[in-house]
Design a protein around this motif. Structure first.
Motif, PDB file in Angstrom:
ATOM      1  N   LYS A  65       0.854  -1.187   0.000  1.00  0.00           N
ATOM      2  CA  LYS A  65       0.000   0.000   0.000  1.00  0.00           C
ATOM      3  C   LYS A  65       0.887   1.232   0.000  1.00  0.00           C
ATOM      4  O   LYS A  65       1.849   1.312   0.757  1.00  0.00           O
ATOM      5  N   VAL A  66       0.559   2.174  -0.852  1.00  0.00           N
ATOM      6  CA  VAL A  66       1.348   3.402  -0.906  1.00  0.00           C
ATOM      7  C   VAL A  66       1.058   4.226   0.344  1.00  0.00           C
ATOM      8  O   VAL A  66      -0.072   4.229   0.855  1.00  0.00           O
ATOM      9  N   PRO A  67       2.067   4.934   0.873  1.00  0.00           N
ATOM     10  CA  PRO A  67       1.902   5.636   2.165  1.00  0.00           C
ATOM     11  C   PRO A  67       1.217   6.991   2.059  1.00  0.00           C
ATOM     12  O   PRO A  67       1.447   7.856   2.900  1.00  0.00           O
ATOM     13  N   PHE A  68       0.380   7.200   1.066  1.00  0.00           N
ATOM     14  CA  PHE A  68      -0.337   8.470   0.941  1.00  0.00           C
ATOM     15  C   PHE A  68      -1.660   8.198   0.221  1.00  0.00           C
ATOM     16  O   PHE A  68      -1.776   7.253  -0.565  1.00  0.00           O
ATOM     17  N   PRO A  69      -2.675   8.986   0.466  1.00  0.00           N
ATOM     18  CA  PRO A  69      -3.981   8.747  -0.155  1.00  0.00           C
ATOM     19  C   PRO A  69      -3.977   9.085  -1.637  1.00  0.00           C
ATOM     20  O   PRO A  69      -3.265   9.987  -2.089  1.00  0.00           O
ATOM     21  N   LEU A  70      -4.766   8.326  -2.393  1.00  0.00           N
ATOM     22  CA  LEU A  70      -4.898   8.534  -3.828  1.00  0.00           C
ATOM     23  C   LEU A  70      -6.371   8.584  -4.199  1.00  0.00           C
ATOM     24  O   LEU A  70      -7.227   8.055  -3.492  1.00  0.00           O
ATOM     25  N   THR A  71      -6.633   9.215  -5.329  1.00  0.00           N
ATOM     26  CA  THR A  71      -8.006   9.269  -5.825  1.00  0.00           C
ATOM     27  C   THR A  71      -8.335   7.981  -6.563  1.00  0.00           C
ATOM     28  O   THR A  71      -7.455   7.174  -6.895  1.00  0.00           O
ATOM     29  N   PHE A  72      -9.616   7.792  -6.844  1.00  0.00           N
ATOM     30  CA  PHE A  72     -10.056   6.564  -7.494  1.00  0.00           C
ATOM     31  C   PHE A  72      -9.610   6.477  -8.948  1.00  0.00           C
ATOM     32  O   PHE A  72      -9.755   5.426  -9.567  1.00  0.00           O
ATOM     33  N   ARG A  73      -9.072   7.535  -9.500  1.00  0.00           N
ATOM     34  CA  ARG A  73      -8.524   7.479 -10.865  1.00  0.00           C
ATOM     35  C   ARG A  73      -7.293   6.582 -10.943  1.00  0.00           C
ATOM     36  O   ARG A  73      -6.927   6.119 -12.020  1.00  0.00           O
ATOM     37  N   PHE A  74      -6.641   6.327  -9.803  1.00  0.00           N
ATOM     38  CA  PHE A  74      -5.448   5.488  -9.795  1.00  0.00           C
ATOM     39  C   PHE A  74      -5.779   4.001  -9.663  1.00  0.00           C
ATOM     40  O   PHE A  74      -4.878   3.173  -9.762  1.00  0.00           O
ATOM     41  N   LYS A  75      -7.035   3.649  -9.429  1.00  0.00           N
ATOM     42  CA  LYS A  75      -7.384   2.247  -9.221  1.00  0.00           C
ATOM     43  C   LYS A  75      -7.059   1.357 -10.430  1.00  0.00           C
ATOM     44  O   LYS A  75      -6.480   0.281 -10.264  1.00  0.00           O
ATOM     45  N   PRO A  76      -7.369   1.759 -11.676  1.00  0.00           N
ATOM     46  CA  PRO A  76      -7.002   0.889 -12.807  1.00  0.00           C
ATOM     47  C   PRO A  76      -5.502   0.673 -12.950  1.00  0.00           C
ATOM     48  O   PRO A  76      -5.061  -0.357 -13.465  1.00  0.00           O
ATOM     49  N   MET A  77      -4.700   1.643 -12.500  1.00  0.00           N
ATOM     50  CA  MET A  77      -3.250   1.534 -12.635  1.00  0.00           C
ATOM     51  C   MET A  77      -2.632   0.718 -11.508  1.00  0.00           C
ATOM     52  O   MET A  77      -1.697  -0.053 -11.746  1.00  0.00           O
ATOM     53  N   LEU A  78      -3.152   0.838 -10.295  1.00  0.00           N
ATOM     54  CA  LEU A  78      -2.544   0.189  -9.136  1.00  0.00           C
ATOM     55  C   LEU A  78      -3.237  -1.101  -8.713  1.00  0.00           C
ATOM     56  O   LEU A  78      -2.681  -1.843  -7.899  1.00  0.00           O
ATOM     57  N   GLN A  79      -4.417  -1.365  -9.230  1.00  0.00           N
ATOM     58  CA  GLN A  79      -5.166  -2.533  -8.780  1.00  0.00           C
ATOM     59  C   GLN A  79      -5.629  -3.386  -9.951  1.00  0.00           C
ATOM     60  O   GLN A  79      -6.797  -3.737 -10.079  1.00  0.00           O
ATOM     61  N   SER A  93     -15.125  -0.706  -3.711  1.00  0.00           N
ATOM     62  CA  SER A  93     -15.017  -0.092  -2.393  1.00  0.00           C
ATOM     63  C   SER A  93     -13.600  -0.112  -1.827  1.00  0.00           C
ATOM     64  O   SER A  93     -13.363   0.444  -0.761  1.00  0.00           O
ATOM     65  N   LEU A  94     -12.653  -0.736  -2.528  1.00  0.00           N
ATOM     66  CA  LEU A  94     -11.287  -0.832  -2.017  1.00  0.00           C
ATOM     67  C   LEU A  94     -10.571   0.497  -2.174  1.00  0.00           C
ATOM     68  O   LEU A  94     -10.688   1.182  -3.197  1.00  0.00           O
ATOM     69  N   ASP A  95      -9.814   0.860  -1.141  1.00  0.00           N
ATOM     70  CA  ASP A  95      -9.044   2.098  -1.173  1.00  0.00           C
ATOM     71  C   ASP A  95      -8.055   2.069  -2.332  1.00  0.00           C
ATOM     72  O   ASP A  95      -7.397   1.058  -2.590  1.00  0.00           O
ATOM     73  N   ALA A  96      -7.933   3.204  -3.042  1.00  0.00           N
ATOM     74  CA  ALA A  96      -7.063   3.270  -4.219  1.00  0.00           C
ATOM     75  C   ALA A  96      -5.589   3.176  -3.875  1.00  0.00           C
ATOM     76  O   ALA A  96      -4.751   3.022  -4.771  1.00  0.00           O
ATOM     77  N   SER A  97      -5.232   3.263  -2.603  1.00  0.00           N
ATOM     78  CA  SER A  97      -3.821   3.210  -2.214  1.00  0.00           C
ATOM     79  C   SER A  97      -3.247   1.799  -2.246  1.00  0.00           C
ATOM     80  O   SER A  97      -2.024   1.630  -2.240  1.00  0.00           O
ATOM     81  N   TRP A  98      -4.100   0.779  -2.277  1.00  0.00           N
ATOM     82  CA  TRP A  98      -3.598  -0.593  -2.302  1.00  0.00           C
ATOM     83  C   TRP A  98      -3.077  -0.953  -3.688  1.00  0.00           C
ATOM     84  O   TRP A  98      -3.604  -0.500  -4.695  1.00  0.00           O
ATOM     85  N   VAL A  99      -2.031  -1.788  -3.724  1.00  0.00           N
ATOM     86  CA  VAL A  99      -1.369  -2.165  -4.971  1.00  0.00           C
ATOM     87  C   VAL A  99      -1.473  -3.674  -5.129  1.00  0.00           C
ATOM     88  O   VAL A  99      -1.115  -4.429  -4.216  1.00  0.00           O
TER      89      VAL A  99
END
Length: 241
Positions: free
Chosen positions: A137-151, A158-164
C-alpha cells in the motif's frame, strides 16, 4: 470501511519475490542482448559527415562565446562559396528502407524477442500464481482514478485506491528499477525497459539523416545567416569591479 491487514508472509512470498525476479530478469536480458548482438561497423564517411553537422550546430549555438575572428574562421570553413565544407562535399542520397535490410530486421527481431518474451512469461506466471493478491500500500492517499493503474486484476469498487495488486507491482518494478540498472550495469544497458521502448519508437537511424546532401544544404543556410554576438563583451571590467 474497515482497515485491511495483510499477512506478513505476503512480504516474503509476493512483494520481495516479484521485485527480485524482475530485477534478475533484467540483468539476464542485458547480458543476453550483449551475447546476441553483432558488432556494428561504422562507415568512416558517415562518421565524418555526422561530426561535421554536429560541429556546425555547436558553432551556431555557442559561437557567442568565441571571439569574432575565431567564429568567422570556423564559419568560413563550412560556408565559403568556393571551398566551404558544405559546398565542396557532394554526397549521394542514401535513403534506405529498413524493412529491406536483413541486419536491421534481425536486430529488431532480437530486441522484440528479448523485451516481449520475458514480459509475457512473467506476466502469465503472475496471473496464474498471484491473481487477486494485494501486496503493498502506498503511504499516501490517492483518488479513485489510480485504481485501474494500481489494482490490476482486483475489481473491488469499495477498495481504497492506495492498495497495490501483484500485477501492478510487477509493472511498477518493470519501469521503476531504472536507477538500479544504471547503478549495476551502467547507463547504456539493455535492461532499461523505458530506454528500450524509446529506441523502438525513435530508431537509432535517426541520428544520421537519410539524405546527407539536404542536411548539408540546410546546415549551410542556417550557419550562413548566423551572426556573431559577443556575449563576453566587457567581462574584464565586471571582474575588476
Amino acid at each position: 470501511m474497515a482497515e485491511l491487514l495483510l499477512d506478513s508472509k505476503i512480504r516474503f512470498w509476493v512483494f520481495l519475490p516479484l521485485m527480485a525476479i524482475t530485477f534478475l530478469v533484467g540483468i539476464i536480458k542485458h547480458y543476453l542482448f550483449i551475447f546476441m548482438s553483432n558488432d556494428k561497423t561504422v562507415d568512416k564517411q558517415q562518421l565524418t559527415d555526422s561530426q561535421a553537422l554536429l560541429r556546425s550546430r555547436l558553432i551556431r549555438e555557442n559561437g557567442k562565446y568565441l571571439p569574432k575572428e575565431s567564429f568567422l574562421m570556423r564559419k568560413n570553413y563550412f560556408t565559403n562559396e568556393d571551398s566551404g565544407f558544405f559546398v565542396k562535399q557532394k554526397r549521394q542520397s542514401t535513403v534506405k528502407n529498413p524493412m529491406s535490410d536483413p541486419k536491421a530486421m534481425t536486430e529488431m527481431l532480437k530486441g522484440n524477442f528479448l523485451n516481449m518474451i520475458p514480459m509475457v512469461v512473467i506476466g502469465g506466471w503472475i496471473n496464474w500464481a498471484y491473481a487477486g493478491f494485494l501486496c503493498t500500500k502506498v503511504p499516501f492517499p490517492l483518488t479513485f482514478r489510480f485504481k485501474p493503474m494500481l489494482q490490476k486484476d482486483v475489481n473491488l469498487v469499495s477498495l481504497d485506491a492506495s492498495w497495490v495488486s501483484s500485477a501492478s507491482w510487477y509493472i511498477i518494478n518493470l519501469f521503476g528499477l531504472r536507477s538500479m540498472y544504471n547503478l549495476v550495469l551502467g547507463e547504456n544497458n539493455a535492461a532499461d525497459q523505458t530506454k528500450a521502448m524509446q529506441d523502438q519508437m525513435s530508431g537509432a537511424a535517426l541520428s544520421m539523416p537519410d539524405d546527407i546532401s539536404k542536411a548539408f544544404k540546410a546546415e549551410n543556410e542556417s550557419l550562413t545567416i548566423t551572426e556573431h554576438k559577443w556575449l563576453l563583451k566587457g567581462i574584464e571590467q565586471s571582474f575588476l569591479n
